[in-house]
Design an enzyme around this catalytic site. Structure first.
Site, PDB file in Angstrom:
ATOM      1  N   LYS A  31      12.994 128.165  35.610  1.00  0.00           N
ATOM      2  CA  LYS A  31      14.417 128.501  35.723  1.00  0.00           C
ATOM      3  C   LYS A  31      15.192 127.988  34.519  1.00  0.00           C
ATOM      4  CE  LYS A  31      14.958 126.420  39.693  1.00  0.00           C
ATOM      5  NZ  LYS A  31      13.566 125.993  39.946  1.00  0.00           N
ATOM      6  N   THR A  32      14.994 126.728  34.220  1.00  0.00           N
ATOM      7  CA  THR A  32      15.718 126.159  33.090  1.00  0.00           C
ATOM      8  C   THR A  32      15.262 126.831  31.792  1.00  0.00           C
ATOM      9  OG1 THR A  32      15.887 124.098  34.308  1.00  0.00           O
ATOM     10  CG2 THR A  32      16.343 123.984  31.964  1.00  0.00           C
ATOM     11  N   ASP A 218      22.986 125.729  35.709  1.00  0.00           N
ATOM     12  CA  ASP A 218      21.681 125.243  36.189  1.00  0.00           C
ATOM     13  C   ASP A 218      21.897 124.445  37.479  1.00  0.00           C
ATOM     14  OD1 ASP A 218      18.971 124.794  36.256  1.00  0.00           O
ATOM     15  OD2 ASP A 218      18.883 123.530  34.470  1.00  0.00           O
ATOM     16  N   ARG A 601       7.550 117.080  40.179  1.00  0.00           N
ATOM     17  CA  ARG A 601       7.805 116.560  38.829  1.00  0.00           C
ATOM     18  C   ARG A 601       6.499 116.395  38.070  1.00  0.00           C
ATOM     19  NH1 ARG A 601      11.681 118.769  38.302  1.00  0.00           N
ATOM     20  NH2 ARG A 601      11.254 119.525  40.391  1.00  0.00           N
TER      21      ARG A 601
HETATM   22  N1  ATP Z   1       6.236 131.750  30.908  1.00  0.00           N
HETATM   23  C1  ATP Z   1       5.930 130.506  30.646  1.00  0.00           C
HETATM   24  N2  ATP Z   1       4.914 130.218  29.836  1.00  0.00           N
HETATM   25  C2  ATP Z   1       4.571 128.931  29.561  1.00  0.00           C
HETATM   26  N3  ATP Z   1       5.209 127.868  30.050  1.00  0.00           N
HETATM   27  C3  ATP Z   1       6.247 128.089  30.871  1.00  0.00           C
HETATM   28  C4  ATP Z   1       6.664 129.401  31.211  1.00  0.00           C
HETATM   29  N4  ATP Z   1       7.707 129.302  32.039  1.00  0.00           N
HETATM   30  C5  ATP Z   1       7.948 127.978  32.214  1.00  0.00           C
HETATM   31  N5  ATP Z   1       7.084 127.245  31.512  1.00  0.00           N
HETATM   32  C6  ATP Z   1       7.006 125.778  31.457  1.00  0.00           C
HETATM   33  O1  ATP Z   1       6.942 125.268  32.788  1.00  0.00           O
HETATM   34  C7  ATP Z   1       7.646 124.047  32.915  1.00  0.00           C
HETATM   35  C8  ATP Z   1       8.699 124.181  33.990  1.00  0.00           C
HETATM   36  O2  ATP Z   1       9.758 124.983  33.561  1.00  0.00           O
HETATM   37  P1  ATP Z   1      11.272 124.676  33.919  1.00  0.00           P
HETATM   38  O3  ATP Z   1      11.570 123.233  33.729  1.00  0.00           O
HETATM   39  O4  ATP Z   1      12.105 125.653  33.237  1.00  0.00           O
HETATM   40  O5  ATP Z   1      11.211 124.984  35.486  1.00  0.00           O
HETATM   41  P2  ATP Z   1      12.393 124.911  36.548  1.00  0.00           P
HETATM   42  O6  ATP Z   1      12.239 126.085  37.437  1.00  0.00           O
HETATM   43  O7  ATP Z   1      13.679 124.719  35.882  1.00  0.00           O
HETATM   44  O8  ATP Z   1      11.967 123.614  37.346  1.00  0.00           O
HETATM   45  P3  ATP Z   1      12.901 122.682  38.282  1.00  0.00           P
HETATM   46  O9  ATP Z   1      13.095 123.446  39.551  1.00  0.00           O
HETATM   47  O10 ATP Z   1      12.072 121.473  38.497  1.00  0.00           O
HETATM   48  O11 ATP Z   1      14.170 122.440  37.550  1.00  0.00           O
HETATM   49  C9  ATP Z   1       8.251 123.779  31.543  1.00  0.00           C
HETATM   50  O12 ATP Z   1       7.421 122.891  30.852  1.00  0.00           O
HETATM   51  C10 ATP Z   1       8.277 125.145  30.892  1.00  0.00           C
HETATM   52  O13 ATP Z   1       8.235 125.065  29.508  1.00  0.00           O
HETATM   53 MG    MG Z   2      15.128 123.184  35.950  1.00  0.00          MG
END
Ligand code: ATP
Ligand code: MG
Length: 729
Positions: A31-32, A218, A601
């Site tokens: 998401k982030t 976010d 995490r």
């Molecule tokens: N398509 C992708 N290819 C490779 N790595 C990815 C991809 N999408 C996300 N990631 C990696 O996965 C990890 C999690 O991504 P991110 O932090 O954006 O998730 P999030 O949904 O925001 O998590 P949270 O709910 O904990 O905030 C990060 O290290 C990110 O770089």
């Molecule tokens: Mg996030």
């Protein structure tokens, strides 16, 4: 920016730049990452000016990380973009327009300490007894009202007739008036006042709405009403609003966050698109499975799919500790071993716990083993205000000449002895060639001051005098317990009955545990030695800290972050889920979401621990294993190697074990003739493992098992009758 680094759903979320969009997805699904790529895409592909973009994050740390991520993608091109927390965005608006709502442009922001002083003033002016209606209670209510966007008048309408809330209304009114007179705003005001500016000034509102062509938020699941309204105002020009969130990670219900903001998104922003992301990129299969299995126990939730292509990974390492110290050493030991084996940095590790008070034992273990650590969003245990207050008392008892400590302690709890009075007494002391403490003793005898002040001085002097001699012979833990009970600090905090005051009480009690622990390894067990060790401790602290530190933090502060290896400690009923949540289903569900946040995490390895006996807040208790551990299927759990090893030994046949034991005994001959002298706290020397301290002794007479924390070899469980031990005097 290379859009091919995203999966199809993520791409969708990035290129669908127009109109309202909700990205609803589980942890680690990117998401982030989508938000940062979306910003890069807008600037690079759509040629949007950075100044037309507004991105809101939940914490400063998150804002900083996002800025770094965007800069990595597109470099300096991101300059001019508005990116920050709700508070920082509002300050930016208010620095320009505060004058329109009755403030000067250089208004000041009141932090919690200033708020407290102000609230106190109000209570005094309104003749409200602070013992019955504390400033913390009032400030809590005022903040609640502000988060719900209620003015004092509106608040009054809702709650008039309630004895306490009527008082809150009065204070709220005066407090607000005073803020304005002081040209000041508290944190909650920042959001409310920014909204006010926008609401009352059509031109400004439409300017901002035209400016912010693209708005991104976010962690949307944790916004409260005021924040929702602000987002709405700022984004209504183009309504290119993209919010991301995860209902399973909503963990701020207790602070007014409203999950309805996510639930009603489609209704609030007609035509909204919803994109769901289902692939988790962060965690191993085992870790993700554990998380999914835990969160599915929440009844009030929409189930969602989350899968990963990552490796199966190791099982979740699960350790049942015998005590909180055993737990802490397990963490440090495994961390050191893993770091060596895999050549990692300290920064690859995080230790997560439910409440700040749990950090103390961990901090001690890290310090003793020389592993550098940092507390995130919290003050190191021994730097906390209440601990310093209490230690000041102990210092004066040890050394009544310590003027600095007297100044700190004398008015805690409040005894009506402010800085002015202190100055007067100091003047008197100077004229008569006395130390400050001698002057106080004299003043107490001769009633030198007003009735109230004399009473306060007498109280203070009596306590110090009472314990001065005790300190020379009594064990410091008992001494401290009595002093703590006598000074009335706890009672004062109890009256406040707020989250903060409760945590202060917990920390103070925790200090008694620290003293007990100290006694186990100390020579004398007396106050003088305790204070000595204490001051040395803080010295080392300063030297040790560097940028490659293990992060210790609460589960709440870990939101949005990720680490290769995560330790989650204290998984016990009453700790996590917290005792306060146990009576309400809804709160237990919020705790379970916090558990979900914690597990997710971790990228590669997750360690979870609980302790069968825990001394915390000065009390020792046996807690049940947390339900959250039981919700993880047992096939996903692994008991660490040294436990397995000792289990295996236990399994080998009794006779062969005995033979081995006998041979060993013959070879090494225990030096301790009378094993009854071994107790918890006894310092011992082991032929192979070196110096250590006994932390527990279990089993029938003659067959006792002894658990020892060794200085360099970690924790070992040994048969007392055969272990080659010597007592160190
Ligand atoms: N398509 C992708 N290819 C490779 N790595 C990815 C991809 N999408 C996300 N990631 C990696 O996965 C990890 C999690 O991504 P991110 O932090 O954006 O998730 P999030 O949904 O925001 O998590 P949270 O709910 O904990 O905030 C990060 O290290 C990110 O770089
Ligand atoms: Mg996030």
């Amino acid at each position: 920016m290379n859009i091919d680094l995203l999966n199809d759903m993520q791409k969708e979320a990035v290129i669908n730049t127009e109109g309202p969009l909700l990205i609803l997805a589980g942890a680690g699904s990117g998401k982030t990452r989508v938000l940062t790529h979306r910003i890069a895409y807008l600037i690079e592909e759509k040629e949007v000016f950075p100044s037309n973009i507004l991105a809101i994050t939940f914490t400063n740390k998150a804002a900083k990380e996002m800025r770094i991520r965007v800069e990595k993608l597109i470099g300096e091109a991101s300059n001019g973009m508005w990116m920050g927390t709700f508070h920082s965005i509002c300050v930016k608006i208010l620095r320009r327009y505060a004058s329109l709502i009755g403030y000067e442009r250089d208004f000041v922001i009141y932090d919690p300490t200033d708020q407290k002083t102000l609230a106190r003033e109000c209570l005094k002016e309104l003749n409200i007894d602070e013992k019955k209606t504390t400033f913390r209670y009032v400030l809590g209510k005022i903040s609640e009202a502000k988060n719900d966007m209620l003015t004092p008048k509106e608040y009054e309408k809702l709650y008039s007739g309630d004895f306490y809330l009527d008082k809150v209304v009065k204070v709220y009114e005066l407090y607000q008036r005073k803020l304005i007179n002081n040209n000041a705003m508290d944190f909650d005001d920042l959001i409310l006042n920014a909204i006010k500016v926008l609401k009352e000034n059509e031109k400004i509102l439409s300017d901002y709405q035209r400016k912010f062509k693209y708005v991104l938020v976010d962690e949307y699941q944790d916004t409260n009403k005021a924040q929702y309204v602000l987002v709405r105002y700022l984004s209504m020009g183009y309504v290119n609003l993209c919010v991301v969130g995860d209902n399973d990670q909503s963990i701020y219900g207790w602070r007014g966050a409203d999950i309805r903001n996510i639930r009603d998104f489609e209704k609030d922003f007609p035509g909204a698109k919803i994109i769901k992301l289902e692939q988790n990129y962060r965690s191993s299969v085992n870790i993700l499975n554990a998380a999914n299995n835990v969160i599915k126990n929440n009844i009030n939730r929409k189930s969602k799919k989350l899968w990963t292509d990552n490796d199966l990974g190791e099982k979740i390492h699960y350790y049942k500790a015998q005590s909180e110290m055993d737990e802490a050493y397990f963490v440090v030991r495994n961390l050191i071993a893993d770091k060596k084996r895999n050549k990692r940095n300290n920064l690859d590790y995080a230790v997560l716990y439910r409440t700040n008070a749990q950090s103390r034992v961990l901090e001690d273990a890290f310090r003793r083993e020389g592993v550098s650590y940092k507390l995130v969003g919290g003050t190191k245990f021994y730097d906390r205000r209440e601990i310093k207050d209490f230690i000041s008392y102990m210092r004066i008892i040890q050394n009544p000449v310590d003027e600095l400590s007297i100044k700190r302690a004398i008015n805690i709890p409040k005894r009506g002895i402010g800085p002015k009075t202190i100055e007067k007494i100091k003047g008197f002391a100077y004229e008569n060639n006395l130390s400050l403490y001698q002057a106080l003793v004299y003043a107490a005898k001769k009633d030198l001051f007003s009735k109230k002040i004399n009473k306060g001085i007498k109280e203070f002097v009596t306590i110090i005098e009472k314990y001065k001699n005790d300190a020379l012979e009594r064990k410091v833990s008992f001494l401290m317990e009595d002093v703590l009970n006598d000074i009335g600090y706890i009672e004062e905090l109890k009256l406040d009955n707020t989250l903060e005051s409760r945590s202060r009480i917990e920390n103070l009690r925790e200090m008694i545990s620290a003293a007990k622990e100290f006694e186990r390894t100390s020579e004398t067990g007396l106050l003088a030695e305790f204070l000595e060790e204490f001051s040395l401790r803080s010295d080392i602290d300063n030297v040790e800290e560097d940028d490659d530190s293990v992060l210790l933090m609460t589960l709440h502060s870990a939101k949005g972050l990720e680490f290769p290896i995560v330790f989650m400690v204290g998984l016990e009923e009453g700790i996590f889920p917290s005792s306060r949540s146990l009576n309400e289903d809804e709160s237990v569900e919020e705790e379970r979401r916090l558990m979900y946040v914690g597990i997710t995490r971790a990228e590669e390895k997750l360690f979870i621990t609980h302790s069968s006996i825990r001394s915390m807040y000065g009390k020792t208790s046996c807690n049940l294993v947390s339900r959250f551990i039981e919700e993880i299927p047992s096939e996903l759990l692994d008991v660490p190697k040294d436990e397995v090893a000792s289990r295996k030994t236990r399994k080998t046949s009794f006779t062969s074990q005995m033979k081995a034991d006998l041979a060993y005994k013959e070879k090494s001959k225990s030096k301790i003739e009378d094993v009854t002298v071994i107790k918890t706290g006894t310092k011992v020397f082991h032929k192979i493992f070196g110096e250590g301290t006994v932390v527990s002794l279990k089993g029938n007479k003659g067959e006792e098992n002894v658990t020892i924390v060794f200085k360099t070899k970690g924790i070992k469980k040994l048969k007392l009758s055969i272990a080659p031990l010597e007592i160190i005097q």
